[in-house]
Design a protein around this motif. Structure first.
Motif, PDB file in Angstrom:
ATOM      1  N   ASN A 139     -49.900 -21.659  45.053  1.00 40.43           N
ATOM      2  CA  ASN A 139     -49.890 -23.122  44.951  1.00 40.43           C
ATOM      3  C   ASN A 139     -48.550 -23.716  45.359  1.00 40.43           C
ATOM      4  O   ASN A 139     -48.504 -24.795  45.931  1.00 40.43           O
ATOM      5  N   VAL A 140     -47.469 -22.995  45.055  1.00 40.98           N
ATOM      6  CA  VAL A 140     -46.144 -23.495  45.441  1.00 40.98           C
ATOM      7  C   VAL A 140     -46.091 -23.641  46.964  1.00 40.98           C
ATOM      8  O   VAL A 140     -45.661 -24.670  47.501  1.00 40.98           O
ATOM      9  N   ILE A 154     -55.867 -16.522  32.355  1.00 37.28           N
ATOM     10  CA  ILE A 154     -55.171 -16.425  31.070  1.00 37.28           C
ATOM     11  C   ILE A 154     -56.192 -16.427  29.942  1.00 37.28           C
ATOM     12  O   ILE A 154     -56.102 -15.644  28.991  1.00 37.28           O
ATOM     13  N   VAL A 183     -50.251 -19.337  41.070  1.00 34.47           N
ATOM     14  CA  VAL A 183     -49.172 -20.325  40.963  1.00 34.47           C
ATOM     15  C   VAL A 183     -48.261 -20.209  42.179  1.00 34.47           C
ATOM     16  O   VAL A 183     -47.889 -21.205  42.800  1.00 34.47           O
ATOM     17  N   ALA A 184     -47.935 -18.949  42.551  1.00 39.05           N
ATOM     18  CA  ALA A 184     -47.086 -18.727  43.716  1.00 39.05           C
ATOM     19  C   ALA A 184     -47.761 -19.274  44.971  1.00 39.05           C
ATOM     20  O   ALA A 184     -47.121 -19.922  45.811  1.00 39.05           O
ATOM     21  N   TRP A 215     -51.643 -13.554  32.024  1.00 32.76           N
ATOM     22  CA  TRP A 215     -50.387 -14.275  32.256  1.00 32.76           C
ATOM     23  C   TRP A 215     -49.682 -13.756  33.502  1.00 32.76           C
ATOM     24  O   TRP A 215     -49.087 -14.522  34.252  1.00 32.76           O
ATOM     25  N   LEU A 216     -49.739 -12.395  33.679  1.00 27.99           N
ATOM     26  CA  LEU A 216     -49.120 -11.801  34.861  1.00 27.99           C
ATOM     27  C   LEU A 216     -49.922 -12.141  36.122  1.00 27.99           C
ATOM     28  O   LEU A 216     -49.385 -12.623  37.110  1.00 27.99           O
ATOM     29  N   THR A 275     -55.580 -19.647  37.516  1.00 25.79           N
ATOM     30  CA  THR A 275     -54.562 -19.260  36.541  1.00 25.79           C
ATOM     31  C   THR A 275     -55.065 -19.507  35.125  1.00 25.79           C
ATOM     32  O   THR A 275     -54.977 -18.648  34.254  1.00 25.79           O
ATOM     33  N   GLY A 315     -52.007 -14.438  36.518  1.00 28.51           N
ATOM     34  CA  GLY A 315     -52.062 -15.870  36.745  1.00 28.51           C
ATOM     35  C   GLY A 315     -50.877 -16.391  37.536  1.00 28.51           C
ATOM     36  O   GLY A 315     -50.926 -17.488  38.099  1.00 28.51           O
ATOM     37  N   ALA A 316     -49.811 -15.608  37.597  1.00 23.65           N
ATOM     38  CA  ALA A 316     -48.635 -16.045  38.358  1.00 23.65           C
ATOM     39  C   ALA A 316     -48.922 -16.061  39.845  1.00 23.65           C
ATOM     40  O   ALA A 316     -48.295 -16.809  40.591  1.00 23.65           O
ATOM     41  N   VAL A 317     -49.876 -15.211  40.276  1.00 20.44           N
ATOM     42  CA  VAL A 317     -50.164 -15.120  41.712  1.00 20.44           C
ATOM     43  C   VAL A 317     -50.700 -16.448  42.265  1.00 20.44           C
ATOM     44  O   VAL A 317     -50.157 -16.977  43.242  1.00 20.44           O
TER      45      VAL A 317
END
Lengths: 217, 249
Positions: free
Chosen positions: B216-217, B198, B213-214, B206-207, B194, B209-211
């Protein structure tokens, strides 16, 4: 429990990560794609700052400190857990166990007592019912006997009175009859004297009256 | 921002300390060992502070932990292993808390260090061997030759059994260390994606990079399970080794 396929997947990833990291110092999958240059730069920067390359886990300089502090912390934890922690939790659990089994025992005992009381009550009720029946029967018998006796007494009394009355009536009848004879004799004597002009002798009148009475009777 | 996924495993000195020529400095690793030991002790003591008949939240956790390990020892090591319950409990609680504290971002996971897990595994190994030797004396060595096996197989079987016995602390320690390290590395690698996206792609980054993060959740949840599972596996194997030491097959 755990999805076995998930575990296999994890172990594969783990093995890959450990191997690549141990051999190259940087995971190979971190170097693919457009961010390669940046990733490599930052890794080198970090390495430069700390002047230690490779896996921190394999840096034997840290082993003494880690073993030393593990021994201290784990040893202390073991002593605290053995002497303080577990006895406390164990005491709480035992107290609850004792309380529950004690309550159960008490409940069983109370139930036994209740059962005994119920049994005693039912016995008493049955006895009372039997006693009442007996008393009722006895009373009825006594009353019957008394009634019969009284009836007999009354009947006897009535019979005696009747007899007495009959006797009295008979007496009065005799008296009346005697009076009738005297009156008849007098009347006969008077009638003879009036008709014949002679007064008959008493014996002849009496004899005629008796004969007439006999004829009537 | 450090994107080196191995940076998190670095040992940082907090209080330099030398003892008999050895560097035994108090480090971030030592700090979290102390934190784990304090939390375990604190949970047991604070949890039983009220000694309530109907337990509160903290007491429930303390009792749950106690009964969980107690059941594990009873079911897997046998009734005779009761005297070793405190040791098994300490191991489970220490490893579990070490793993779980490590799931908090910014903390240090001391179970991700092979020397820590190996020392614990070696402790188990030495302890179990001593228990077996004290209980069975020289009869203990019959453990390396399964009863009923043909005597002709002894030259093959005995070395295999000895090697597999000696490999116990190795497999025990590497399993825990590798699982913890791999999980934490993976989380950091995805987080690093991520950051680098960025940095390299700007608005698109930014868009994109959300992948990670998801991912990682989802991984965090998975790693929490692994943190528990590995503490459980380490403990259950300890129990099985104790059973072997008590029963010798």
């Amino acid at each position: 429990m755990v999805n076995p396929r998930l575990m296999v997947w994890l172990k594969g990833l783990a093995a890959a990560a450990v191997l690549t990291v141990a051999l190259g110092g940087t995971p190979s999958f971190a170097q693919t794609g457009e961010e390669t240059a940046h990733a490599t730069d930052s890794v080198e920067q970090e390495a430069g700052v700390h002047e230690e390359k490779g896996l921190p886990q394999l840096n034997t300089k840290t082993f003494a400190s880690q073993i030393f502090w593990l021994a201290i912390t784990f040893g202390t934890l073991y002593v605290l857990v053995t002497k303080v922690g577990l006895p406390r939790v164990g005491a709480v659990l035992e107290a609850r166990e004792a309380k529950i089994s004690g309550d159960l025992d008490k409940a069983t005992q109370l139930k036994a007592e209740t059962d005994a009381i119920v049994a005693a009550y039912e016995k008493a009720v049955a006895e009372a019912r039997a006693g009442a029946h007996k008393l009722l029967n006895e009373t009825a018998a006594t009353a019957d006997a008394a009634a019969a006796k009284r009836t007999a007494d009354v009947v006897a009394g009535l019979a005696a009175k009747q007899k007495e009355a009959e006797a009295r009536i008979e007496g009065q009848k005799q008296t009346a009859l005697a009076n009738v004879r005297a009156v008849a004799a007098e009347a006969a004597a008077a009638a003879v004297a009036k008709l014949a002009g002679v007064s008959p002798d008493q014996a002849g009148v009496d004899g005629a009256v008796d004969a007439a009475l006999k004829e009537r009777a | 921002m450090a994107t080196d996924p191995l940076h998190q495993f670095r040992i940082e000195q907090i209080v330099p300390l030398h003892l008999a020529g050895h560097d035994v400095s108090f480090t971030n690793s030592s700090l979290y060992m102390v934190v784990a030991a304090v939390l375990v002790t604190g949970l047991l003591v604070a949890g039983t502070a009220s000694r309530a008949l109907v337990p509160g939240r903290l007491q429930s956790v303390a009792e749950l932990l106690y009964e969980f390990v107690s059941g594990m020892v009873r079911d897997n090591a046998g009734a005779q292993a009761r005297p070793y319950f405190p040791l098994v409990f300490s191991i489970f609680a220490f490893v579990l808390f070490g793993n779980m504290i490590g799931m908090i971002p910014g903390t240090f996971t001391f179970t991700s260090h092979i020397i820590v897990t190996f020392t614990l595994a070696a402790l188990v190994f030495v302890f179990v061997t001593l228990v077996a030797l004290i209980r069975h004396g020289f009869h203990f060595f019959s453990f390396f030759f399964p009863s009923g096996a043909p005597i002709a197989l002894a030259p093959i079987l005995i070395p295999i059994e000895i090697i597999s016995y000696l490999m116990r602390p190795v497999s025990l320690s590497i399993r825990l260390f590798a699982n913890m390290m791999a999980g934490h590395t993976m989380l950091k690698v995805f987080a690093g994606f991520t950051i680098t996206m960025i940095g390299a792609l700007g608005a698109v980054g930014w868009l994109a990079g959300a992948v990670p993060v998801a991912i990682n959740v989802a991984l965090i949840g998975f790693e929490i399970m692994v943190a528990f599972l590995q503490a459980y596996v380490f403990t259950i194997l300890t129990c099985l080794y104790i059973r072997d030491a008590i029963e010798l097959h």
